[in-house]
Design an enzyme around this catalytic site. Sequence first.
Site, mmCIF file in Angstrom:
data_model
loop_
_atom_site.group_PDB
_atom_site.id
_atom_site.type_symbol
_atom_site.label_atom_id
_atom_site.label_comp_id
_atom_site.label_asym_id
_atom_site.label_seq_id
_atom_site.Cartn_x
_atom_site.Cartn_y
_atom_site.Cartn_z
ATOM 1 N N SER A 99 4.234 -0.928 4.103
ATOM 2 C CA SER A 99 4.493 -2.225 4.753
ATOM 3 C C SER A 99 4.724 -3.301 3.713
ATOM 4 O O SER A 99 3.932 -3.423 2.785
ATOM 5 C CB SER A 99 3.303 -2.644 5.618
ATOM 6 O OG SER A 99 2.784 -1.547 6.286
ATOM 7 N N GLN B 150 0.815 -1.210 0.000
ATOM 8 C CA GLN B 150 0.000 0.000 0.000
ATOM 9 C C GLN B 150 0.853 1.266 0.000
ATOM 10 O O GLN B 150 1.716 1.420 0.853
ATOM 11 C CB GLN B 150 -0.894 -0.018 1.244
ATOM 12 C CG GLN B 150 -1.548 1.302 1.577
ATOM 13 C CD GLN B 150 -2.536 1.166 2.711
ATOM 14 O OE1 GLN B 150 -3.535 0.457 2.598
ATOM 15 N NE2 GLN B 150 -2.266 1.821 3.820
ATOM 16 N N GLY B 151 0.617 2.160 -0.950
ATOM 17 C CA GLY B 151 1.311 3.447 -0.973
ATOM 18 C C GLY B 151 0.372 4.576 -0.616
ATOM 19 O O GLY B 151 -0.302 5.126 -1.493
ATOM 20 N N TYR B 152 0.282 4.894 0.655
ATOM 21 C CA TYR B 152 -0.622 5.955 1.120
ATOM 22 C C TYR B 152 0.173 7.127 1.719
ATOM 23 O O TYR B 152 0.262 8.196 1.156
ATOM 24 C CB TYR B 152 -1.593 5.395 2.175
ATOM 25 C CG TYR B 152 -2.914 4.896 1.627
ATOM 26 C CD1 TYR B 152 -3.013 4.329 0.360
ATOM 27 C CD2 TYR B 152 -4.067 4.979 2.386
ATOM 28 C CE1 TYR B 152 -4.233 3.865 -0.127
ATOM 29 C CE2 TYR B 152 -5.288 4.523 1.917
ATOM 30 C CZ TYR B 152 -5.368 3.966 0.660
ATOM 31 O OH TYR B 152 -6.572 3.509 0.196
ATOM 32 N N GLU C 175 -8.549 -1.727 5.938
ATOM 33 C CA GLU C 175 -7.284 -1.761 6.662
ATOM 34 C C GLU C 175 -7.540 -1.710 8.171
ATOM 35 O O GLU C 175 -6.952 -2.450 8.946
ATOM 36 C CB GLU C 175 -6.393 -0.583 6.260
ATOM 37 C CG GLU C 175 -5.125 -0.524 7.119
ATOM 38 C CD GLU C 175 -4.099 0.488 6.648
ATOM 39 O OE1 GLU C 175 -4.470 1.404 5.885
ATOM 40 O OE2 GLU C 175 -2.932 0.355 7.056
ATOM 41 N N GLU D 253 -6.083 8.806 17.578
ATOM 42 C CA GLU D 253 -6.701 10.135 17.666
ATOM 43 C C GLU D 253 -7.550 10.416 16.431
ATOM 44 O O GLU D 253 -8.632 11.006 16.527
ATOM 45 C CB GLU D 253 -5.606 11.206 17.815
ATOM 46 C CG GLU D 253 -4.887 11.182 19.165
ATOM 47 C CD GLU D 253 -3.923 10.015 19.337
ATOM 48 O OE1 GLU D 253 -3.577 9.353 18.325
ATOM 49 O OE2 GLU D 253 -3.513 9.741 20.482
#
Lengths: 375, 399
Positions: free
Chosen positions: B165, B130-132, B248, B384
């Site tokens: 990851s 995943q590229g976030y 996710e 948060e």
Amino acid sequence: MPLVLNEEQNMLKDAAKDFCTNSTPISQLRGLRDDTSETGFDTDTWQQMVELGWAGITIPEDFGGLGFGYLGMGVVMEECGRTLTASPLLATAVLGAGAILHGGSDELKGELLPQVAGGELLLALAVEETPHHNPYGATTTAEKSGDGYKVTGSKKFVLDGHVANKIVVVARTSGNAGDRDGLTLVLVDSGAGVNVTRTIMADSRNAANIEFSGVQGVLLGEEGKGADVLDKVLDAGRILLSAEMLGGVQECFERTVEYLKVREQFGVPIGSFQGLKHRAAQMFCEVELSKSVVLEALSSLDDDSEQVGELASLAKARLNDTYNLVSSEGVQMHGGIGMTDEYEIGFFMKRSRVCEHSLGNSAFHRDRYGVIQGY
Amino acid sequence: MTALDEFRLETRSWLAANCPASMRVSVPEDQIVGGGKRQVYENPEAKIWLDNMASKGWTAPTWPSEYGGGGLSKDEFLVLQDEMMRINARAPISGMGFSMIGPTLLDYGTEEQKREHLPKIVSGEIRWCQGYSEPGAGSDLASLQTKCEDKGDHYSVNGQKVWTSGAQYADWIYTLVRTEPQAPKHEGISFVLIDMAQPGVTVKPILLISGNSPFCETFFDDATVRKDGLVGQLNRGWTVGKRLLQHERSSISGLSSGGKKGRYDDMGKLSNIAVEYIGKDSGKLADPALRDAVIQNELNQRAFGLTQQRSMAESDKGETATFATSMFKYYGSETGKERLELQLKAMGTQSLGWEGQDFGDNERTLTRTWLRSKAGSIAGGSSEIQLNIIAKRVLGLPD
């Protein structure tokens, strides 16, 4: 353990919500308090509840009840909890009726349970002798006498003890305070030899201190093995009280969130402040978890599962803590107005603490859960 | 016998015949199979188990069978889970293909995208990452800057992603990129699929406090994206990306076991570990303060698991209700962290071994797992951020 209500249970819940909203709003409890009502509940309201069948929800049809199960009773208790409805439902229909159901002879059940379902008989369970829940702590004695037993001793915090026609007394025929063995349950009439003093509690509900001076009663269950019946009755009581608390938790939380949206300070709704948002969101999580444990525990009663004991402790410990949190935060987030008697939010705080100390506080139930799990 | 009972019996006998013996013990973290072209099978039975399950589509039990999935109903899926737990069968494979991009393609992908990508996830042939996040876009994810330009017959991507990851093991990456720099930040983002086997993609692992490198930096220098690699509409990728984040969050919260097992229960029950290291006094754990805290954590875990089960029971498809995702992410990661902190207290100095023979394998693993757990409340939107989402989306509190 379906963890969801079926259609019939949902219909009962809707009906209970209608009834409580319209017939027993919190203003009724306030009125009972201000008028120093002798019973502490409204007798006409109780009669209506009886007509709706609520007193007999968990009583088998053979004994004049509805046989509708504990999930059914749970949704009624939950709705009563939302409006802080004062009624003898827990003491009579759950605790007292439970002791007779699990410990009484068929003859006794046939005689008394239809009276409970019909609203003619009010019951109470006399357990405590100290300010803390101690189910095996009885020093009150029971002595064999003729066909029955004579009970001598004093009990505290007997829920609805001031109105009960008959009282289930947890007494001792052998052993010492704290021993599970040697407990004996005796059903006595509230009359001669029974000296009842009503206690006025912060939640404006009902309890009594009771002296028993050699009063004659009938045996429930087996002599010396009363704890077998008592545990079942207490667990049902803990779970149904948790259901009531769940109603109070939700109502108190919803009122508080609503207030955060309308109360303005610094020119904006206070619910826009992250310091309050995060606390509200954390409470939301606790409330959702509370719903799950109550549902699971109620189902376990209906299934007569071996896990009733641990689930009762899981539910009661969680609801004690969640109700305490949500009602404390409810007052805090309402600010000054939350401290006034005129505003209703404080009623939840008072009820929550009395519930917390009824049938075991969180420390009691955590310890019990650990013991059941073997550590 | 109901159809579901028959399914249970068939499943039981199929598993008995097709789950190798060595796959019926808890899986050590370094042997978890993620699939992909770089996967090495130290235990050859792990590959047999994967192939057997993939042939039934049971690596992705509820995906439609036309895309290689098992096509199971929610109830059948629960039966399969039950039966696997009964023999302690480990998951044959796991990863972001299954928990994130697969479900997202089922929601938003074109027919061609589903047919191209889903069967390769099911079989374990292709592994996804995943590229976030970016160095400048963490909690404020929508401020991402990785640029994606239309070059006529393809798109070209330039920029840097971080906390990717498993990027060092992955074959493909799904990515949020900026396709319209002038638009308001949520409206110029697209969701694209990138083949990592190309010179324009570079991966660099990041050493973490746990001493492991589960995360990477991933760099794009004129990386090529096929025109059909766009998922959903151009400049509407935020919608797709948010949906994926729900998947996710479900997986981080430990939802995959259906609420029947705590997130770290593979390490052993916390109370058993506490008894092993501290001992009992009159039948109770000998440290009363720790005992109370351990019981509280186990009660919370159990209530949490029941809530996961309730959420699945309330939903027709056996998925998490949307509103609940942030709650599970928040509560699951926080309760999991607390569990590991309590395990440290229970094991004392034996819980802090880093390397060498003075500590058992389990003890050294715990040290790393404890440190790794701290990412649970950061990755996939911090605690948060989850509380912000609950306040806004569930409680309706104002901005």
